[in-house]
Write an enzyme that holds these catalytic residues in place. Sequence first.
Site, PDB file in Angstrom:
ATOM      1  N   ASN A  20      59.761  77.302  50.354  1.00 57.08           N
ATOM      2  CA  ASN A  20      59.285  76.471  49.447  1.00 57.08           C
ATOM      3  C   ASN A  20      60.253  75.288  49.353  1.00 57.08           C
ATOM      4  O   ASN A  20      61.551  75.322  48.805  1.00 57.08           O
ATOM      5  CB  ASN A  20      59.425  77.164  48.064  1.00 57.08           C
ATOM      6  CG  ASN A  20      59.103  76.265  46.844  1.00 57.08           C
ATOM      7  OD1 ASN A  20      58.590  75.150  46.923  1.00 57.08           O
ATOM      8  ND2 ASN A  20      59.233  76.822  45.744  1.00 57.08           N
ATOM      9  N   LYS A  39      60.385  72.578  47.499  1.00 52.64           N
ATOM     10  CA  LYS A  39      60.311  71.792  46.101  1.00 52.64           C
ATOM     11  C   LYS A  39      60.412  70.192  46.533  1.00 52.64           C
ATOM     12  O   LYS A  39      59.527  69.909  47.488  1.00 52.64           O
ATOM     13  CB  LYS A  39      61.546  72.245  45.539  1.00 52.64           C
ATOM     14  CG  LYS A  39      61.608  73.948  45.397  1.00 52.64           C
ATOM     15  CD  LYS A  39      62.747  74.430  44.612  1.00 52.64           C
ATOM     16  CE  LYS A  39      62.741  75.795  44.831  1.00 52.64           C
ATOM     17  NZ  LYS A  39      63.559  76.591  43.733  1.00 52.64           N
ATOM     18  N   HIS A  72      54.752  78.574  39.633  1.00 51.84           N
ATOM     19  CA  HIS A  72      56.103  78.863  40.143  1.00 51.84           C
ATOM     20  C   HIS A  72      56.795  78.425  38.646  1.00 51.84           C
ATOM     21  O   HIS A  72      56.567  77.736  38.131  1.00 51.84           O
ATOM     22  CB  HIS A  72      56.494  77.757  41.047  1.00 51.84           C
ATOM     23  CG  HIS A  72      57.979  78.022  41.693  1.00 51.84           C
ATOM     24  ND1 HIS A  72      59.046  77.328  40.907  1.00 51.84           N
ATOM     25  CD2 HIS A  72      58.540  78.356  42.732  1.00 51.84           C
ATOM     26  CE1 HIS A  72      60.098  77.762  41.613  1.00 51.84           C
ATOM     27  NE2 HIS A  72      59.849  78.385  42.622  1.00 51.84           N
ATOM     28  N   GLU A  75      59.471  76.798  38.119  1.00 47.89           N
ATOM     29  CA  GLU A  75      59.765  75.374  37.693  1.00 47.89           C
ATOM     30  C   GLU A  75      58.510  74.616  37.127  1.00 47.89           C
ATOM     31  O   GLU A  75      58.936  73.622  36.188  1.00 47.89           O
ATOM     32  CB  GLU A  75      60.451  74.473  39.037  1.00 47.89           C
ATOM     33  CG  GLU A  75      61.750  75.142  39.245  1.00 47.89           C
ATOM     34  CD  GLU A  75      62.036  75.326  40.587  1.00 47.89           C
ATOM     35  OE1 GLU A  75      61.395  74.607  41.546  1.00 47.89           O
ATOM     36  OE2 GLU A  75      63.136  76.012  41.090  1.00 47.89           O
ATOM     37  N   GLU A 117      59.945  86.629  41.144  1.00 49.81           N
ATOM     38  CA  GLU A 117      61.179  85.652  41.182  1.00 49.81           C
ATOM     39  C   GLU A 117      61.702  85.645  39.857  1.00 49.81           C
ATOM     40  O   GLU A 117      61.464  84.886  38.837  1.00 49.81           O
ATOM     41  CB  GLU A 117      60.810  84.147  41.687  1.00 49.81           C
ATOM     42  CG  GLU A 117      60.212  84.219  42.857  1.00 49.81           C
ATOM     43  CD  GLU A 117      60.155  82.816  43.462  1.00 49.81           C
ATOM     44  OE1 GLU A 117      60.766  82.564  44.516  1.00 49.81           O
ATOM     45  OE2 GLU A 117      59.658  81.878  42.937  1.00 49.81           O
ATOM     46  N   GLY A 159      67.934  79.571  42.323  1.00 44.74           N
ATOM     47  CA  GLY A 159      68.950  78.386  42.725  1.00 44.74           C
ATOM     48  C   GLY A 159      69.961  78.581  41.982  1.00 44.74           C
ATOM     49  O   GLY A 159      70.841  77.830  42.058  1.00 44.74           O
ATOM     50  N   SER A 191      67.354  82.916  45.093  1.00 44.44           N
ATOM     51  CA  SER A 191      68.618  82.978  46.017  1.00 44.44           C
ATOM     52  C   SER A 191      68.547  83.890  47.127  1.00 44.44           C
ATOM     53  O   SER A 191      69.719  84.457  47.314  1.00 44.44           O
ATOM     54  CB  SER A 191      70.109  83.031  44.910  1.00 44.44           C
ATOM     55  OG  SER A 191      69.818  82.137  43.914  1.00 44.44           O
TER      56      SER A 191
END
Length: 253
Positions: free
Chosen positions: A8, A10, A94, A96, A166, A172, A212
């Site tokens: 991914n 992003k 996701h 985000e 996740e 991240g 991560s």
Amino acid sequence: MRRVFGANWKMNGTVAGALEFLERMAGMGSSSVSPELVLFPPFTVLPMLRESAVRAGMALGGQDLFWEESGAYTGEISTGMLREAGAEWFLAGHSERRHVLGESDRIVRKKLEKGLRNGLKGILCVGELREEREEGRTEEVVRGQIDAALSGLEEASACNLVVAYEPVWAIGTGLTATPEEAERMHRLIRQWVGDLGGAVSPEELRIQYGGSVKPDNAADILSRPSIDGALVGGASLQADSFMAIVRSTPDGQ
Ligand code: PGA
């Protein structure tokens, strides 16, 4: 069960960078590994990658989609547009999009339903925030996301759906759930999907871990029986580290 790894990207990457990535993947033998590999680059890059993606043995996916096919929806992208650009997969939910863009469970459900109905394969992302974890609400939150996305969703099966667990605090940040914690959540997710009684066979459902994942922690995480691959952000931007993650499993050799 065939593992599945997603890269991914992003809001990162260029056409030239993606072509180079795919060339490098192909050079490292990505087309002959057994796991399924999917690249989620920015939409604008997708159409230029078809041939290189085939050579690298990677499928392409869109990072998002909208639930209408066309019309007055400024800035959105439809399943038809994604398919025309070469995408076979999409991401829904996701963190985000949930937490930076404010997407609700209802929106995630509409996107998932639309993508699956129109023949794309979807990765449904679920996971708890750090505060929710600290309040002991991880299970309640993740179960709520699973139920909202999948309850009564006739289009979903273990062939066209993958779930990515996740934990948001691990994305991240360099932090990861311990392999034991991740395995426990994956087992629970399998159980909850089974409880819904739909067409998604819980035994056959592939559940990725994300947050991560790096070459140095992948083998430990992926050695757990209920963890069927990974959704990788930062470490997927370089072909070497993404391939090292794929190769950290016995079937990725
Ligand atoms: P990360 O991202 O690997 O950079 O933590 C994972 C993801 O957002 O899917």
